[in-house]
Design a protein around this motif. Structure first.
Motif, PDB file in Angstrom:
ATOM      1  N   THR A 226       0.854  -1.185   0.000  1.00 11.89           N
ATOM      2  CA  THR A 226       0.000   0.000   0.000  1.00 11.89           C
ATOM      3  C   THR A 226       0.889   1.234   0.000  1.00 11.89           C
ATOM      4  O   THR A 226       1.897   1.289   0.710  1.00 11.89           O
ATOM      5  CB  THR A 226      -0.910   0.007   1.240  1.00 11.89           C
ATOM      6  N   VAL A 227       0.480   2.211  -0.793  1.00  7.40           N
ATOM      7  CA  VAL A 227       1.278   3.421  -0.946  1.00  7.40           C
ATOM      8  C   VAL A 227       0.423   4.634  -0.597  1.00  7.40           C
ATOM      9  O   VAL A 227      -0.697   4.781  -1.108  1.00  7.40           O
ATOM     10  CB  VAL A 227       1.803   3.557  -2.394  1.00  7.40           C
ATOM     11  N   ASP A 228       0.934   5.488   0.280  1.00  2.91           N
ATOM     12  CA  ASP A 228       0.267   6.746   0.572  1.00  2.91           C
ATOM     13  C   ASP A 228       1.135   7.903   0.083  1.00  2.91           C
ATOM     14  O   ASP A 228       2.081   7.704  -0.696  1.00  2.91           O
ATOM     15  CB  ASP A 228      -0.079   6.865   2.061  1.00  2.91           C
ATOM     16  N   ARG A 229       0.841   9.110   0.514  1.00  3.40           N
ATOM     17  CA  ARG A 229       1.575  10.279   0.016  1.00  3.40           C
ATOM     18  C   ARG A 229       3.054  10.239   0.348  1.00  3.40           C
ATOM     19  O   ARG A 229       3.862  10.899  -0.308  1.00  3.40           O
ATOM     20  CB  ARG A 229       0.953  11.564   0.581  1.00  3.40           C
ATOM     21  N   LYS A 230       3.424   9.473   1.366  1.00  2.00           N
ATOM     22  CA  LYS A 230       4.832   9.424   1.789  1.00  2.00           C
ATOM     23  C   LYS A 230       5.557   8.194   1.276  1.00  2.00           C
ATOM     24  O   LYS A 230       6.723   7.978   1.605  1.00  2.00           O
ATOM     25  CB  LYS A 230       4.909   9.490   3.313  1.00  2.00           C
ATOM     26  N   GLY A 231       4.876   7.375   0.472  1.00  6.83           N
ATOM     27  CA  GLY A 231       5.520   6.192  -0.087  1.00  6.83           C
ATOM     28  C   GLY A 231       4.900   4.902   0.411  1.00  6.83           C
ATOM     29  O   GLY A 231       3.779   4.888   0.938  1.00  6.83           O
ATOM     30  N   VAL A 232       5.637   3.819   0.228  1.00  5.60           N
ATOM     31  CA  VAL A 232       5.149   2.502   0.628  1.00  5.60           C
ATOM     32  C   VAL A 232       4.944   2.456   2.142  1.00  5.60           C
ATOM     33  O   VAL A 232       5.772   2.947   2.920  1.00  5.60           O
ATOM     34  CB  VAL A 232       6.145   1.412   0.188  1.00  5.60           C
ATOM     35  N   ILE A 233       3.832   1.864   2.559  1.00  8.88           N
ATOM     36  CA  ILE A 233       3.552   1.701   3.986  1.00  8.88           C
ATOM     37  C   ILE A 233       4.254   0.422   4.448  1.00  8.88           C
ATOM     38  O   ILE A 233       3.780  -0.688   4.228  1.00  8.88           O
ATOM     39  CB  ILE A 233       2.033   1.642   4.236  1.00  8.88           C
ATOM     40  N   HIS A 234       5.419   0.611   5.076  1.00  7.21           N
ATOM     41  CA  HIS A 234       6.225  -0.526   5.511  1.00  7.21           C
ATOM     42  C   HIS A 234       6.395  -0.482   7.028  1.00  7.21           C
ATOM     43  O   HIS A 234       6.118   0.534   7.683  1.00  7.21           O
ATOM     44  CB  HIS A 234       7.593  -0.512   4.812  1.00  7.21           C
ATOM     45  N   GLN A 235       6.835  -1.588   7.573  1.00 10.30           N
ATOM     46  CA  GLN A 235       6.871  -1.727   9.023  1.00 10.30           C
ATOM     47  C   GLN A 235       7.932  -0.855   9.685  1.00 10.30           C
ATOM     48  O   GLN A 235       7.915  -0.676  10.904  1.00 10.30           O
ATOM     49  CB  GLN A 235       7.079  -3.198   9.394  1.00 10.30           C
ATOM     50  N   GLY A 236       8.837  -0.272   8.897  1.00 10.68           N
ATOM     51  CA  GLY A 236       9.842   0.595   9.478  1.00 10.68           C
ATOM     52  C   GLY A 236       9.386   2.027   9.676  1.00 10.68           C
ATOM     53  O   GLY A 236      10.087   2.820  10.328  1.00 10.68           O
ATOM     54  N   ARG A 237       8.206   2.376   9.165  1.00  5.68           N
ATOM     55  CA  ARG A 237       7.734   3.754   9.304  1.00  5.68           C
ATOM     56  C   ARG A 237       7.206   4.015  10.716  1.00  5.68           C
ATOM     57  O   ARG A 237       6.570   3.153  11.325  1.00  5.68           O
ATOM     58  CB  ARG A 237       6.646   4.055   8.266  1.00  5.68           C
ATOM     59  N   THR A 238       7.458   5.227  11.185  1.00  7.20           N
ATOM     60  CA  THR A 238       7.033   5.601  12.541  1.00  7.20           C
ATOM     61  C   THR A 238       5.912   6.625  12.524  1.00  7.20           C
ATOM     62  O   THR A 238       5.522   7.130  13.582  1.00  7.20           O
ATOM     63  CB  THR A 238       8.229   6.183  13.328  1.00  7.20           C
ATOM     64  N   ASP A 239       5.381   6.920  11.332  1.00  6.17           N
ATOM     65  CA  ASP A 239       4.362   7.965  11.210  1.00  6.17           C
ATOM     66  C   ASP A 239       2.977   7.395  10.904  1.00  6.17           C
ATOM     67  O   ASP A 239       2.097   8.110  10.441  1.00  6.17           O
ATOM     68  CB  ASP A 239       4.761   8.943  10.096  1.00  6.17           C
ATOM     69  N   ALA A 248       0.772  -2.500   7.192  1.00  7.24           N
ATOM     70  CA  ALA A 248       2.194  -2.333   6.883  1.00  7.24           C
ATOM     71  C   ALA A 248       2.848  -3.707   6.705  1.00  7.24           C
ATOM     72  O   ALA A 248       2.508  -4.666   7.390  1.00  7.24           O
ATOM     73  CB  ALA A 248       2.895  -1.566   7.997  1.00  7.24           C
ATOM     74  N   VAL A 249       3.786  -3.785   5.757  1.00  7.43           N
ATOM     75  CA  VAL A 249       4.484  -5.042   5.490  1.00  7.43           C
ATOM     76  C   VAL A 249       5.986  -4.820   5.576  1.00  7.43           C
ATOM     77  O   VAL A 249       6.474  -3.690   5.527  1.00  7.43           O
ATOM     78  CB  VAL A 249       4.116  -5.600   4.100  1.00  7.43           C
ATOM     79  N   GLU A 250       6.696  -5.914   5.694  1.00 12.73           N
ATOM     80  CA  GLU A 250       8.155  -5.884   5.691  1.00 12.73           C
ATOM     81  C   GLU A 250       8.617  -5.896   4.236  1.00 12.73           C
ATOM     82  O   GLU A 250       8.389  -6.864   3.505  1.00 12.73           O
ATOM     83  CB  GLU A 250       8.710  -7.095   6.433  1.00 12.73           C
ATOM     84  N   THR A 251       9.244  -4.828   3.781  1.00  6.09           N
ATOM     85  CA  THR A 251       9.687  -4.718   2.394  1.00  6.09           C
ATOM     86  C   THR A 251      10.795  -3.679   2.288  1.00  6.09           C
ATOM     87  O   THR A 251      10.862  -2.748   3.102  1.00  6.09           O
ATOM     88  CB  THR A 251       8.524  -4.321   1.466  1.00  6.09           C
ATOM     89  N   GLU A 252      11.629  -3.867   1.284  1.00  8.36           N
ATOM     90  CA  GLU A 252      12.665  -2.883   0.994  1.00  8.36           C
ATOM     91  C   GLU A 252      12.182  -1.839  -0.010  1.00  8.36           C
ATOM     92  O   GLU A 252      12.885  -0.854  -0.257  1.00  8.36           O
ATOM     93  CB  GLU A 252      13.918  -3.583   0.441  1.00  8.36           C
ATOM     94  N   ARG A 253      11.025  -2.035  -0.591  1.00 10.89           N
ATOM     95  CA  ARG A 253      10.489  -1.091  -1.577  1.00 10.89           C
ATOM     96  C   ARG A 253       9.986   0.150  -0.858  1.00 10.89           C
ATOM     97  O   ARG A 253       9.365   0.051   0.203  1.00 10.89           O
ATOM     98  CB  ARG A 253       9.381  -1.748  -2.395  1.00 10.89           C
TER      99      ARG A 253
END
Length: 419
Positions: A226-239, A248-253
């Motif tokens: 899933t992609v929002d205005r800040k990019g891919v929703i990944h598990q490393g995001r804190t926002d 959120a998923v684990e991904t390098e994208r």
């Protein structure tokens, strides 16, 4: 169409819309009486003293409201005006034309009566309290044009408090139509939902609901980016709010372009022209593209088809094949729920609607539908993965499937012969 011609066409449509809404009387809906009021005795039955007896019956047994009032066929279409169409937070009153329009569709397609209600609420809690307090009037609640993320909490709170169906159409209605079309497209492209890599652009109400429904249908959560205005929703995001954190998923994208590489499916619920030809070219063979931003898709079909002649495409527009249109769902979902006096619209009922819509495209198309759309023939294929809104079979097939699912899942309080 050139930009100048498009601007002229839009101006003409806007002017015509104002005339349509203003004349010959303002608005799009009215109330009619359903019983005779021609004589003094009629009036005595309609109001005092005759009306006292149904009052006594309902006071003794609340279920009798379905026998003696219009509750069983009356839905509230309710908004707080925080996310009206693509216009944003325009306020409750400015949302009224849309709520009236939704009422027209309920009545036209499923013969359901509607009161449109616009709530000027300062907080989601105020809105929830208002809806809960007026709920005894209705057989069902259709939440409309509520902004994310508070729309999720509003719906869940009302589902828990009320014993009638509460349904946020911008979430589940959109998700149901997407899922039905996508299942057909995957079959045609020789792919499975479980194996498909999916990109969802837009993490609002419709995006998150679509992901949840597709997961229930067998999609692999780890294969959905899933992609929002800040990019891919990944598990490393804190926002991330808690609703985004759940998907959120684990991904390098990290970027939309990254997400597109090798993807089987794209579902756009975002904004115009956000997908480039290069992104589309990077998708897997036999891709599926649902570019649902309206009126301008994330990528226009005429552009997409020049890049990929092996794709199946859907949009939110009526002038292209495969329109993802919520009118295919909500009137008939509520019709089925009301017909069995369901206490809620649950996941089983949503899934039943998905399969009813999916399967309807496999049936021979009635002549009336071909005539309405100016077609000589229509069979399931790349340009027909979703039923047409004017298909008269929708009411029986979708409403019937929803009613049967309500009975089977234990939320129905009535068992008609058709269930």
């Amino acid at each position: 169409m050139s930009d100048d011609k498009k601007t002229d066409a839009d101006a003409e449509l806007n002017a015509a819309a104002l005339v349509y809404h203003e004349t010959p009387r303002p608005g799009k809906t009215a109330i009619e009486i359903t019983k005779s009021a021609a004589t003094q005795r009629d009036l005595s039955l309609a109001y005092t003293p005759g009306v006292a007896e149904p009052v006594r019956r309902i006071h003794a047994n609340a279920e009798d409201a379905y026998r003696y009032t219009n509750r069983g066929n009356l839905v509230a279409v309710i908004t707080d005006g925080t996310a009206v169409l693509g216009l944003g937070n325009v306020g409750a009153l400015a949302g009224k034309p849309v709520m009236e329009g939704k009422a027209v569709l309920f009545k036209r397609f499923a013969d359901i009566d509607v009161f449109d209600i616009e709530v000027d609420a300062e907080t989601p809690e105020d809105f929830i309290e208002t809806v809960a307090r007026i709920a005894p009037t209705f057989g069902g609640i259709n939440l409309e044009d509520l902004a994310a993320p508070h729309c999720f909490d509003v719906e869940q709170a009302l589902i828990e408090r009320l014993d009638i169906p509460v349904f946020h159409d911008d979430q589940h209605g959109t998700a149901i139509i997407i899922a039905a079309g996508l299942l057909n497209a995957l079959e045609l492209q020789g792919k499975s939902l479980a194996d498909a890599r999916v990109v969802v652009l837009g993490a609002g109400a419709a995006g998150i609901a679509s992901i949840k429904l597709l997961t229930e249908l067998g999609a692999s959560p780890e294969k959905i980016l899933t992609v929002d205005r800040k990019g891919v929703i990944h598990q490393g995001r804190t926002d991330l709010n808690r609703h985004k954190a759940e998907i959120a998923v684990e991904t390098e994208r990290r970027t939309l372009a990254d997400a597109f590489e090798g993807a089987d499916v794209f579902i756009g619920l975002s904004g115009p022209d956000l997908v480039s030809p290069e992104m589309l070219a990077s998708m897997a063979p036999q891709p599926i593209v649902f570019a649902l931003s309206n009126p301008v898709p994330e990528i226009r079909p005429e552009v997409a088809l020049k890049v990929r002649d092996d794709l199946i495409m859907a949009t939110g527009r009526s002038d292209y094949p495969n329109q993802v249109n919520n009118v295919l769902g909500f009137p008939f979902i509520f019709r089925g729920a009301l017909d069995v006096r369901a206490s809620r619209i649950n996941m089983a009922m949503c899934i039943a609607a998905v399969h009813a819509l999916k399967d309807l495209t496999k049936e021979p198309v009635p002549a009336s539908v071909l005539e309405a759309y100016g077609l000589d023939a229509l069979t399931r294929g790349p340009d027909y993965i979703i039923p047409k809104p004017l298909d008269p079979r929708l009411r029986e097939s979708v409403a019937g499937a929803v009613a049967r699912a309500a009975v089977a899942s234990g939320v129905a309080r009535l068992l008609p012969d058709s269930a």
